[in-house]
Design a protein around this motif. Structure first.
Motif, PDB file in Angstrom:
ATOM      1  N   ALA A  87       0.844  -1.195   0.000  1.00 39.40           N
ATOM      2  CA  ALA A  87       0.000   0.000   0.000  1.00 39.40           C
ATOM      3  C   ALA A  87       0.881   1.246   0.000  1.00 39.40           C
ATOM      4  O   ALA A  87       1.930   1.286   0.649  1.00 39.40           O
ATOM      5  CB  ALA A  87      -0.907  -0.005   1.223  1.00 39.40           C
ATOM      6  N   ALA A  88       0.476   2.272  -0.730  1.00 38.08           N
ATOM      7  CA  ALA A  88       1.278   3.490  -0.834  1.00 38.08           C
ATOM      8  C   ALA A  88       0.365   4.706  -0.924  1.00 38.08           C
ATOM      9  O   ALA A  88      -0.741   4.631  -1.475  1.00 38.08           O
ATOM     10  CB  ALA A  88       2.191   3.425  -2.053  1.00 38.08           C
ATOM     11  N   TRP A  89       0.858   5.827  -0.351  1.00 34.42           N
ATOM     12  CA  TRP A  89       0.124   7.090  -0.399  1.00 34.42           C
ATOM     13  C   TRP A  89       1.063   8.205  -0.835  1.00 34.42           C
ATOM     14  O   TRP A  89       2.229   8.255  -0.429  1.00 34.42           O
ATOM     15  CB  TRP A  89      -0.452   7.446   0.975  1.00 34.42           C
ATOM     16  CG  TRP A  89      -1.590   6.590   1.400  1.00 34.42           C
ATOM     17  CD1 TRP A  89      -2.927   6.804   1.228  1.00 34.42           C
ATOM     18  CD2 TRP A  89      -1.476   5.343   2.099  1.00 34.42           C
ATOM     19  NE1 TRP A  89      -3.657   5.782   1.761  1.00 34.42           N
ATOM     20  CE2 TRP A  89      -2.793   4.864   2.306  1.00 34.42           C
ATOM     21  CE3 TRP A  89      -0.402   4.582   2.556  1.00 34.42           C
ATOM     22  CZ2 TRP A  89      -3.054   3.670   2.952  1.00 34.42           C
ATOM     23  CZ3 TRP A  89      -0.653   3.390   3.200  1.00 34.42           C
ATOM     24  CH2 TRP A  89      -1.976   2.946   3.393  1.00 34.42           C
ATOM     25  N   TYR A  90       0.536   9.085  -1.664  1.00 33.78           N
ATOM     26  CA  TYR A  90       1.258  10.285  -2.071  1.00 33.78           C
ATOM     27  C   TYR A  90       0.713  11.451  -1.253  1.00 33.78           C
ATOM     28  O   TYR A  90      -0.503  11.649  -1.163  1.00 33.78           O
ATOM     29  CB  TYR A  90       1.056  10.554  -3.561  1.00 33.78           C
ATOM     30  CG  TYR A  90       1.581  11.902  -4.020  1.00 33.78           C
ATOM     31  CD1 TYR A  90       2.926  12.074  -4.315  1.00 33.78           C
ATOM     32  CD2 TYR A  90       0.721  12.998  -4.154  1.00 33.78           C
ATOM     33  CE1 TYR A  90       3.407  13.309  -4.730  1.00 33.78           C
ATOM     34  CE2 TYR A  90       1.188  14.229  -4.570  1.00 33.78           C
ATOM     35  CZ  TYR A  90       2.538  14.377  -4.852  1.00 33.78           C
ATOM     36  OH  TYR A  90       3.013  15.597  -5.261  1.00 33.78           O
ATOM     37  N   ASP A  91       1.618  12.221  -0.636  1.00 32.49           N
ATOM     38  CA  ASP A  91       1.213  13.355   0.199  1.00 32.49           C
ATOM     39  C   ASP A  91       1.855  14.633  -0.325  1.00 32.49           C
ATOM     40  O   ASP A  91       3.042  14.644  -0.676  1.00 32.49           O
ATOM     41  CB  ASP A  91       1.649  13.144   1.651  1.00 32.49           C
ATOM     42  CG  ASP A  91       1.059  11.888   2.260  1.00 32.49           C
ATOM     43  OD1 ASP A  91      -0.138  11.900   2.552  1.00 32.49           O
ATOM     44  OD2 ASP A  91       1.813  10.909   2.420  1.00 32.49           O
ATOM     45  N   GLN A  92       1.075  15.695  -0.335  1.00 30.10           N
ATOM     46  CA  GLN A  92       1.604  17.016  -0.673  1.00 30.10           C
ATOM     47  C   GLN A  92       1.148  17.997   0.399  1.00 30.10           C
ATOM     48  O   GLN A  92      -0.032  18.030   0.748  1.00 30.10           O
ATOM     49  CB  GLN A  92       1.122  17.470  -2.045  1.00 30.10           C
ATOM     50  CG  GLN A  92       1.697  18.826  -2.465  1.00 30.10           C
ATOM     51  CD  GLN A  92       1.416  19.147  -3.919  1.00 30.10           C
ATOM     52  OE1 GLN A  92       1.803  18.404  -4.806  1.00 30.10           O
ATOM     53  NE2 GLN A  92       0.729  20.249  -4.166  1.00 30.10           N
ATOM     54  N   SER A  93       2.083  18.778   0.932  1.00 31.86           N
ATOM     55  CA  SER A  93       1.744  19.695   2.016  1.00 31.86           C
ATOM     56  C   SER A  93       2.436  21.034   1.816  1.00 31.86           C
ATOM     57  O   SER A  93       3.498  21.123   1.197  1.00 31.86           O
ATOM     58  CB  SER A  93       2.149  19.097   3.369  1.00 31.86           C
ATOM     59  OG  SER A  93       3.535  18.795   3.384  1.00 31.86           O
ATOM     60  N   ARG A  94       1.814  22.073   2.356  1.00 31.18           N
ATOM     61  CA  ARG A  94       2.349  23.431   2.303  1.00 31.18           C
ATOM     62  C   ARG A  94       2.213  24.073   3.682  1.00 31.18           C
ATOM     63  O   ARG A  94       1.300  23.748   4.439  1.00 31.18           O
ATOM     64  CB  ARG A  94       1.604  24.284   1.271  1.00 31.18           C
ATOM     65  CG  ARG A  94       1.705  23.776  -0.159  1.00 31.18           C
ATOM     66  CD  ARG A  94       0.859  24.617  -1.108  1.00 31.18           C
ATOM     67  NE  ARG A  94       0.883  24.096  -2.457  1.00 31.18           N
ATOM     68  CZ  ARG A  94       1.777  24.427  -3.379  1.00 31.18           C
ATOM     69  NH1 ARG A  94       2.723  25.319  -3.080  1.00 31.18           N
ATOM     70  NH2 ARG A  94       1.736  23.905  -4.589  1.00 31.18           N
ATOM     71  N   ALA A  95       3.128  24.995   3.976  1.00 26.78           N
ATOM     72  CA  ALA A  95       3.060  25.733   5.238  1.00 26.78           C
ATOM     73  C   ALA A  95       3.550  27.155   5.003  1.00 26.78           C
ATOM     74  O   ALA A  95       4.408  27.404   4.150  1.00 26.78           O
ATOM     75  CB  ALA A  95       3.896  25.051   6.314  1.00 26.78           C
ATOM     76  N   LYS A  96       2.995  28.088   5.781  1.00 27.37           N
ATOM     77  CA  LYS A  96       3.377  29.490   5.645  1.00 27.37           C
ATOM     78  C   LYS A  96       3.212  30.178   6.986  1.00 27.37           C
ATOM     79  O   LYS A  96       2.263  29.912   7.720  1.00 27.37           O
ATOM     80  CB  LYS A  96       2.503  30.187   4.592  1.00 27.37           C
ATOM     81  CG  LYS A  96       2.801  31.669   4.403  1.00 27.37           C
ATOM     82  CD  LYS A  96       1.874  32.266   3.349  1.00 27.37           C
ATOM     83  CE  LYS A  96       2.133  33.749   3.161  1.00 27.37           C
ATOM     84  NZ  LYS A  96       1.235  34.344   2.132  1.00 27.37           N
ATOM     85  N   ARG A  97       4.146  31.051   7.313  1.00 29.05           N
ATOM     86  CA  ARG A  97       4.036  31.859   8.531  1.00 29.05           C
ATOM     87  C   ARG A  97       4.651  33.232   8.277  1.00 29.05           C
ATOM     88  O   ARG A  97       5.768  33.339   7.776  1.00 29.05           O
ATOM     89  CB  ARG A  97       4.732  31.185   9.710  1.00 29.05           C
ATOM     90  CG  ARG A  97       4.847  32.088  10.938  1.00 29.05           C
ATOM     91  CD  ARG A  97       5.428  31.356  12.125  1.00 29.05           C
ATOM     92  NE  ARG A  97       4.427  30.528  12.776  1.00 29.05           N
ATOM     93  CZ  ARG A  97       4.714  29.651  13.738  1.00 29.05           C
ATOM     94  NH1 ARG A  97       5.964  29.464  14.101  1.00 29.05           N
ATOM     95  NH2 ARG A  97       3.750  28.952  14.302  1.00 29.05           N
TER      96      ARG A  97
END
Length: 258
Positions: A87-97
């Motif tokens: 099983a595999a998952w692709y994740d994309q994330s962003r952060a800003k401060r």
């Protein structure tokens, strides 16, 4: 959580922190100061107490420090159902401060700084079974940018520091520039430590513990140490026009390191 950690530790990576903690005492080691700053006075950084968001070094002090909330977003989707054996998952994330502060010299008008962190990550998680998983970072980019405005907004500088990591290419540690359109300084990482016995020590994998500010002709005008309480060095030959923006850039890096 991974994106949050990277965005807050852009300048001093986790590997550097672990290596420093492994030393018997950080008082036994210090950042190796560039040779061109050997005659410069080491200015200790004060004001760091708990959550107190102020810094002072030499004739400079920060005031009106404000830090916005960390804004994050992301999504995840399963991949390779028909062709991967696990099983595999692709994740994309962003952060800003966002953040802002004022640098007040002992003599002269204040300088105002506004900036932000940006972080973007692509990851792949493999789960051979329900009790274990392995995460791979496919692409990680972090950008730290600040606008430094002098008295009357007549002198504007921009500090931009970037780091990136791509699977199979290794990590490029943070480095960048400080520029006002006419003058350009390179902001380069320092990865050498100096032991109490005078011997130098290279940080594992070349991770940085501080940064130097370098003119196009190779002359070093300043350096900042980011671990511990921190220290600052300003060249005795630095011009008054350059001293304040360099100090503001250093203060910005010290504040955002927390």
């Amino acid at each position: 959580m991974k994106t949050l950690f990277h965005s807050l530790r852009l300048l001093l990576p986790a590997a550097a922190l672990l290596a420093l903690v492994s030393c018997s005492s950080t008082s036994n080691i210090s950042m190796k100061v560039p040779d061109q700053l050997s005659t410069a006075t080491a200015l200790p950084v004060t004001g760091k107490q708990g959550f107190k968001q102020t810094r002072e070094f030499g004739p400079f002090a920060t005031t009106n420090v404000r830090s916005g909330w960390l804004s994050t977003s992301g999504w995840s989707a399963p991949v390779g159902r028909n062709w991967l054996p696990v099983a595999a998952w692709y994740d994309q994330s962003r952060a800003k401060r966002k953040f802002s502060f004022t640098l007040q010299p002992q003599a002269g008008a204040p300088w105002h700084v506004q900036g932000a962190y940006y972080s973007w990550s692509q990851d792949l998680t493999l789960a051979p079974n329900a009790n274990s998983s392995v995460g791979l970072t496919l692409n990680q980019e972090d950008v730290y940018s600040s606008i430094i405005q002098g008295p009357g907004h007549q002198h504007t500088w921009q500090l931009v520091i970037e780091s990136q990591s791509r699977l199979g290419e290794g990590k490029q540690f943070a480095r960048g520039t400080l520029s006002n359109g006419d003058s350009l300084l390179q902001v380069r990482p320092i990865s050498q430590m100096l032991r109490r016995d005078g011997r130098t020590m290279n940080m594992p994998f070349g991770v940085p513990v501080g940064y130097e500010f370098v003119r196009p002709n190779g002359s070093v005008v300043g350096a900042v140490e980011l671990f511990g309480r921190g220290r600052v060095w300003l060249s005795p030959r630095i011009s008054p026009e350059l001293q304040a923006p360099v100090a503001a850039a250093m203060a910005s890096m010290l504040l955002r390191q927390d």
